[in-house]
Design a protein around this motif. Sequence first.
Motif, short mmCIF file in Angstrom:
data_model
loop_
_atom_site.label_atom_id
_atom_site.label_comp_id
_atom_site.label_asym_id
_atom_site.label_seq_id
_atom_site.Cartn_x
_atom_site.Cartn_y
_atom_site.Cartn_z
N LYS A 256 0.83 -1.21 0.00
CA LYS A 256 0.00 0.00 0.00
C LYS A 256 0.87 1.26 0.00
O LYS A 256 0.61 2.22 -0.74
N SER A 257 1.91 1.27 0.82
CA SER A 257 2.82 2.42 0.83
C SER A 257 3.47 2.62 -0.53
O SER A 257 3.62 3.74 -1.01
N PHE A 258 3.87 1.50 -1.15
CA PHE A 258 4.48 1.53 -2.48
C PHE A 258 3.52 2.18 -3.47
O PHE A 258 3.90 3.09 -4.22
N MET A 259 2.25 1.73 -3.48
CA MET A 259 1.26 2.25 -4.40
C MET A 259 0.95 3.72 -4.12
O MET A 259 0.73 4.51 -5.04
N ASP A 260 0.93 4.10 -2.84
CA ASP A 260 0.67 5.49 -2.48
C ASP A 260 1.75 6.42 -3.03
O ASP A 260 1.46 7.51 -3.53
N ILE A 261 3.00 5.98 -2.95
CA ILE A 261 4.10 6.81 -3.48
C ILE A 261 4.00 6.91 -5.00
O ILE A 261 4.17 7.99 -5.57
N LEU A 262 3.71 5.79 -5.66
CA LEU A 262 3.55 5.81 -7.12
C LEU A 262 2.43 6.76 -7.51
O LEU A 262 2.55 7.54 -8.47
N SER A 263 1.34 6.72 -6.79
CA SER A 263 0.19 7.58 -7.08
C SER A 263 0.56 9.05 -6.90
O SER A 263 0.18 9.91 -7.70
N ALA A 264 1.32 9.34 -5.85
CA ALA A 264 1.72 10.73 -5.58
C ALA A 264 2.63 11.27 -6.67
O ALA A 264 2.58 12.45 -7.02
N LEU A 265 3.46 10.39 -7.23
CA LEU A 265 4.39 10.82 -8.28
C LEU A 265 3.68 11.07 -9.60
O LEU A 265 4.15 11.85 -10.43
N GLY A 266 2.55 10.38 -9.85
CA GLY A 266 1.79 10.61 -11.08
C GLY A 266 2.23 9.73 -12.23
O GLY A 266 3.28 9.07 -12.18
N GLN A 267 1.41 9.76 -13.27
CA GLN A 267 1.62 8.87 -14.42
C GLN A 267 2.85 9.24 -15.25
O GLN A 267 3.48 8.39 -15.84
N GLY A 268 3.18 10.52 -15.31
CA GLY A 268 4.26 10.94 -16.20
C GLY A 268 5.65 10.81 -15.61
O GLY A 268 6.65 11.05 -16.31
N ASN A 269 5.76 10.46 -14.35
CA ASN A 269 7.06 10.41 -13.69
C ASN A 269 7.86 9.18 -14.14
O ASN A 269 7.37 8.05 -14.10
N THR A 270 9.09 9.40 -14.57
CA THR A 270 9.94 8.33 -15.12
C THR A 270 10.24 7.27 -14.07
O THR A 270 10.16 6.05 -14.34
N ILE A 271 10.61 7.71 -12.86
CA ILE A 271 10.96 6.76 -11.80
C ILE A 271 9.73 5.91 -11.44
O ILE A 271 9.82 4.69 -11.30
N ALA A 272 8.58 6.57 -11.32
CA ALA A 272 7.35 5.84 -11.00
C ALA A 272 7.04 4.80 -12.07
O ALA A 272 6.62 3.68 -11.77
N GLY A 273 7.28 5.17 -13.33
CA GLY A 273 7.03 4.24 -14.44
C GLY A 273 7.89 2.99 -14.33
O GLY A 273 7.40 1.87 -14.57
N GLN A 274 9.14 3.15 -13.94
CA GLN A 274 10.04 2.00 -13.80
C GLN A 274 9.54 1.04 -12.71
O GLN A 274 9.53 -0.18 -12.90
N TYR A 275 9.13 1.61 -11.58
CA TYR A 275 8.70 0.75 -10.47
C TYR A 275 7.31 0.18 -10.70
O TYR A 275 7.01 -0.90 -10.18
N ARG A 276 6.47 0.88 -11.46
CA ARG A 276 5.17 0.28 -11.84
C ARG A 276 5.40 -0.99 -12.66
O ARG A 276 4.74 -2.00 -12.45
N ARG A 277 6.32 -0.90 -13.61
CA ARG A 277 6.60 -2.07 -14.46
C ARG A 277 7.14 -3.23 -13.63
O ARG A 277 6.80 -4.38 -13.87
N ARG A 278 7.98 -2.91 -12.64
CA ARG A 278 8.48 -3.97 -11.76
C ARG A 278 7.33 -4.64 -11.01
O ARG A 278 7.28 -5.87 -10.88
N LEU A 279 6.42 -3.80 -10.49
CA LEU A 279 5.30 -4.34 -9.74
C LEU A 279 4.41 -5.21 -10.62
O LEU A 279 4.00 -6.30 -10.21
N TYR A 280 4.12 -4.73 -11.82
CA TYR A 280 3.27 -5.49 -12.74
C TYR A 280 3.90 -6.84 -13.08
O TYR A 280 3.21 -7.85 -13.32
N SER A 281 5.24 -6.86 -13.11
CA SER A 281 5.93 -8.10 -13.49
C SER A 281 5.71 -9.21 -12.46
O SER A 281 5.79 -10.40 -12.80
N ILE A 282 5.42 -8.84 -11.21
CA ILE A 282 5.18 -9.90 -10.21
C ILE A 282 3.69 -10.07 -9.93
O ILE A 282 3.29 -11.06 -9.31
N LEU A 283 2.87 -9.11 -10.38
CA LEU A 283 1.42 -9.23 -10.19
C LEU A 283 0.78 -10.08 -11.28
O LEU A 283 -0.19 -10.78 -11.04
N TYR A 284 1.33 -9.94 -12.52
CA TYR A 284 0.67 -10.59 -13.67
C TYR A 284 1.63 -11.56 -14.37
O TYR A 284 2.80 -11.34 -14.45
#
Length: 284
Positions: A256-284
């Motif tokens: 939840k903390s991880f997702m909250d930080i990603l949400s705060a950074l927004g869709q266009g943030n490069t760092i957030a994009g990298q960690y979203r992809r990492r998260l998706y790789s273990i979710l799906y």
Amino acid sequence: MQSPFIVELNQQNFMQVLESSKQTPLLIHFWASVSQESTEIIPHLQQLAQNYNGAMMLALLNCEQEQSIAAQFGIQALPTIALFINGQPVDGLGGPQPVEAVEQMLAKHLPSQEELNLKQALELVASGEHSQALPILVTLPADLINRGDVKLALADCYIEARDFAQAGTLLQSIPLEYQDNYYKGLIAKLELHNQAANSPEIQSLEQQFAIEPDNAKLAQELALSYHQVNRDEEALELIWRFISRDLNSLEGEMKKSFMDILSALGQGNTIAGQYRRRLYSILY
């Protein structure tokens, strides 16, 4: 086209509009409905005036309706285009012309589109609209971006966007002649951030975590402290070390903390994009 940069010339406003060229360059287009070429180019000239965004005025003169004014200028062919600066004609084109020819003529006397974009961006920064200025500044050509005043404006925008690393890099490269009060103010803002980003509280947490590197609760507290001072990449990496091994770490609180930080950074943030992809790789 309704625009503050475009005017229809007539007997009533002719002298006033011509006089205005002492402040702003004036492009007069002489046209008539009987000349197809002179009417077809009008939308292109109007768009050109919009692009110059106040650096040039466009005046349209209908030679059929305003024959006396056309006669004063001795118009021989349509279309005719004349550029006035400081009340005097400085350049012109006679007969059918592609809009590119008009652009080339104007380029000899007026600022380039890049210089106009820079002017607009600097005005936005001065009025506190940093988020609108930043996309314009980053697309400028290298010769403009490397100017000291432009680097200062960019650093200002990055500080407002809380991208302190980029701001710091730019401020380190400011030439001595640009290290004025504006520069000193930006340095002060950056130093305040750096002090907060390495507070005694954070240092204490880091020391505790170094002793207990497997303490998920402590890691989460440190990560959230990093996030509060915009050390977001460190925050995400720290949480990732735990949720990549156990997605349900701390009964899901870490995720939840991880997702909250990603949400705060927004869709266009490069760092957030990298960690979203990492998260998706273990979710799906």
